[in-house]
Design an enzyme around this catalytic site. Sequence first.
Site, mmCIF file in Angstrom:
data_model
loop_
_atom_site.group_PDB
_atom_site.id
_atom_site.type_symbol
_atom_site.label_atom_id
_atom_site.label_comp_id
_atom_site.label_asym_id
_atom_site.label_seq_id
_atom_site.Cartn_x
_atom_site.Cartn_y
_atom_site.Cartn_z
ATOM 1 N N LYS A 161 0.811 -1.215 0.000
ATOM 2 C CA LYS A 161 0.000 0.000 0.000
ATOM 3 C C LYS A 161 0.851 1.274 0.000
ATOM 4 O O LYS A 161 0.329 2.374 -0.033
ATOM 5 C CB LYS A 161 -0.919 0.023 1.223
ATOM 6 C CG LYS A 161 -2.032 -0.995 1.143
ATOM 7 C CD LYS A 161 -2.933 -0.848 2.355
ATOM 8 C CE LYS A 161 -4.061 -1.875 2.305
ATOM 9 N NZ LYS A 161 -4.902 -1.815 3.498
ATOM 10 N N GLU A 162 2.180 1.124 0.112
ATOM 11 C CA GLU A 162 3.024 2.317 0.118
ATOM 12 C C GLU A 162 3.790 2.419 -1.208
ATOM 13 O O GLU A 162 3.277 2.950 -2.169
ATOM 14 C CB GLU A 162 3.930 2.304 1.356
ATOM 15 C CG GLU A 162 3.065 2.359 2.629
ATOM 16 C CD GLU A 162 3.851 2.450 3.930
ATOM 17 O OE1 GLU A 162 4.954 2.995 3.923
ATOM 18 O OE2 GLU A 162 3.336 1.961 4.959
ATOM 19 N N MET A 163 5.005 1.844 -1.271
ATOM 20 C CA MET A 163 5.743 1.956 -2.525
ATOM 21 C C MET A 163 5.717 0.658 -3.331
ATOM 22 O O MET A 163 6.047 0.647 -4.518
ATOM 23 C CB MET A 163 7.172 2.418 -2.251
ATOM 24 C CG MET A 163 7.177 3.827 -1.646
ATOM 25 S SD MET A 163 8.693 4.214 -0.766
ATOM 26 C CE MET A 163 9.509 5.185 -2.014
#
Lengths: 308, 725
Positions: free
Chosen positions: A113-115
């Site tokens: 969900k981030e990078m």
Amino acid sequence: MNDSATLLIRARTREPIRPVPQSIPLDGRKVALGKKLFHETALSKDNTVSCVSCHDLHKGGTDRRVRSVGIHQTEGEINAPTVFNSGMHFKQFWDGRADTLADQVDGPIQTDKEMGSTWPEIVNKLQAIPAYATAFHEIYPDGIQRANVKDAIAEFEKSLITPNSRFDKYLRGDNAAITDDEKEGYRKFKGYGCITCHQGANVGGNLFQPLGVMGDYFGDRGNITKADLGRYNVTGNEEDKFTFKVPGLRNIALTAPYFHDGSAQTLEDAVAVMAKYQLDRELPPKDKEQIVLFLKSLTGEYNGKLLE
Amino acid sequence: MKRAFLLIAVIVALAATSIFLRQKAGEFSDDQHNGFQTALWQIKHLDITFNEDLLAARFALLDNYDDFQTRTAQMQQSLEVLTKPPAFITSIGQQAIAQARKKYLGVLEKRQKLFERFKTQNAATSNSRRYLPVALEELARRLQEKQTKTPDDLELQAINADLSRLILNRLSTSDATLEQAQLRMQQFKDWCIQHPQHPEAHFAASLARHAQIILSGQGEVDALTYQLMALPTAEAIQDLFDAYQTEVTSALGRTQQYRALLYMLGLVTLIILGYGFKALSAANLNLEQRVRERTADLEAEVAERKTTEEKLRETLQSLAAINNVLDRACIIARTDRQGNITYANDNFCRISGYSREELLNQNHRILKSSDHSDTFFKEMWKTIASGEVWHGEIKNIAKNGTAYWVNTTIGPMLDEQGKPKGFMAIRTDITERKRIETEVAQVNRQLIEASRQAGMAEVATGVLHNVGNVLNSVNVSATLVTDSIQASKVSSLPKVVALLDAHTANLGQFFTSDPKGTGLPHYLRQLSTHLTQEQQRVLEELSSLRKNVEHIKDIVAMQQSFAKVCGVSETIHVTELIEDAIRMNNVSLQRHAVSVRKDLPALPPINVDKHKALQILVNLIRNAKHACNDSGRDDKQLVISAISSETAVKISVADNGVGIPAENLNRIFNHGFTTKKAGHGFGLHSGANAAREMGGTLTVQSDGVGKGAIFTVELPFQPPQKVNG
């Protein structure tokens, strides 16, 4: 300097809060490389997100969102803590799962969900950029490697200290650096017991504490998520449930919303929640106001410029 | 020719060996040794500091945790140094050090986890601990100020007063007071549940929650503190020290061996040199004779001379080579019969700091230091004058005043009659070895000192534990007084004065017609009541403060009295005496996991000098604990028993520790005798003396090494009558 001023300084060096150091010894080449990498979108799966996306140095080192937004505009699970002064934390992340800044890098880079990327992918992408190949080889004999990318980013993050806040000037002996209300706020910050956890140079960031020592914070808020379990997610110990790293309060005026769940929009709200659930004390409006004023005096300088 | 080749071969072999030996003898590196040892001491220091800071944090004497972080970083650096042991460490030593390091890291990891829990728990508990007395007082004030009191108010007031008394006067965390506190707490909570409508119910409930935090949290914080203190970090560090010390000792031993070999090589070279001289003079004689005898036979003579010259040249070459090796390896001097220097090589000049010109024709005495006795030199002269070889270690003084040590061999150079016509001295520089020897002794002294300090830390732990609890009350009282003074209405008095000053000219009019003036008497009356109340509160707080300080004084005085010998006999119970002695060792007994079994029948009271008796017992228990510890066994146990006869009581302290070899049993009470690495040999000696002074005895029994030991002190029920005059 007259005697009373000297006395004052001596007395202040015994304060539980210590000034942020003016500078710390670092490798300038690594800092420069780390800075580039910190802004590098190639670290994310689809080249849209970099470290600054969530740790904007112009927004107090945060994204000022309740929860951060990663690749494909996906909302994350937790509020992004500020990157400023993060090198002074005893552990990294809200749940303290990384011991060092370098180990922290692994987290966001590989989280879907981030990078959402992987290290082999990142190393490949960076190798395709000639400027990086040269820069890395100048510093690290083995060139672009996972460990070296982490090392450079960590070195840059260590450089993100914010000295010379008005409060630090006061600690260093300038009695006029903060107002009487702010001094009173600091006295109350100590008197009510906030200082027990929020102490040291970072005004926190050196111990764990359950959210809701004196009351059922999560029961009252409802809708408990995995991220709410905090340190329990790392250790699996029942007693670590709902326990988090006590965040540092440096530049706190710039990093709303507050708490791991971003539930407090203003400092007033945050102070009230802390008083209720951590201290079980009723704060008269005047006291709350003064404590907030004190907290605002903790905003420091980055690269010689006051943060805003 | 053949012989010359042989000679050259020998010289080459000697030179090669000497180079090899020199390299080996220089294996012990001072820099590496210092770096490593500094890291070890740093670790030890950080370890002791951790415990001190931990106690300070527990008793709210430390206001932030930043230092712990700094020290953790320093510790990591020092531990990193330990991964690179000096080159002189053998592979076995490296393994031992790595193992000890790993063991220590294991303990550190455990400590880190416990410490995180400690910080978390301690923060919450200490906040409530600080707030509760304030809150109790606040509630009391609110109830007091009510004009009309309902029965509910009175009930709450009573419960509040009860709890206040209990909390404020709670000077120790004994189980009995804890139980009582729990009971009062329950009352408080019950009252809050039963009276939800009472105006103070909300405040009282919050107060009850804080009290609950203290009651549940305090125990855990203390348990964590003791667990942390009891972690065997000191033992693990000692292992590291031991492993390293063993290696240093053996490396120094090896270095010495190589130096000895190097020195022997010097001697061999000297012999060969002598042989060379002899060969040369023999060749010379031979030549002269031939010249005289065979002048006629030119051809033959030419041929002969050619051979001889060649031989001479080769011998001279050999001699030069030998000289070279000797010159490089050793310090060489020749003197005449009186000790006047007739030859000095470069090494001699270099080490002594004199030039050759300065040395020649000087008596060797100019290098003499005052470290050796006259007999020492007399012995030496006697030996060499009789034509014998003398060998020994001498300290000399160089030109610049610095001292150097040389391993010296002096042999006579004999004339035709076999009498010494001079002496030749071959020396090697052993200054560094001497220095390292001194340093090792120094390190041992430091170890003793550190152990002594560790012992002091244990005493400090005891005091801190007792004092710390009171200190909390003192802190609270001091804060209350400070707050009260800061918030005092006294500050409004100057305003009143200013007001009066402004109207001095027409005071009468001011008081009668100015609205400010007419209000003033009423205001002053209020202010006066307020200030009186405030004064009362501060006085009460100060009296509580003084009481607590008195208590601290008592604790400190008691601790000091343990150390004093006052020489007054008193009647005490033997059991009490033993319990006291155990209590004084309690912290360290627990820390080293030594269990204590008591076998004490009912005994009549005894009339003794309590402090002397206590001193003996404390010492015996401490020794027994050490003996158990040194044995390394898991089931460390002390048995303390007592039996009485008609006139005396015998108290025995038995341990299952290392035991005492038979040959030591006789010497064990001697002054200065000790088997403890860090012992002074003082405890048992003074113990035996003290027992004798009280008309008793101190005896020992042990079946030998590994079989434990029993020390028995026998004390008469009545002290011996003092003979007057």
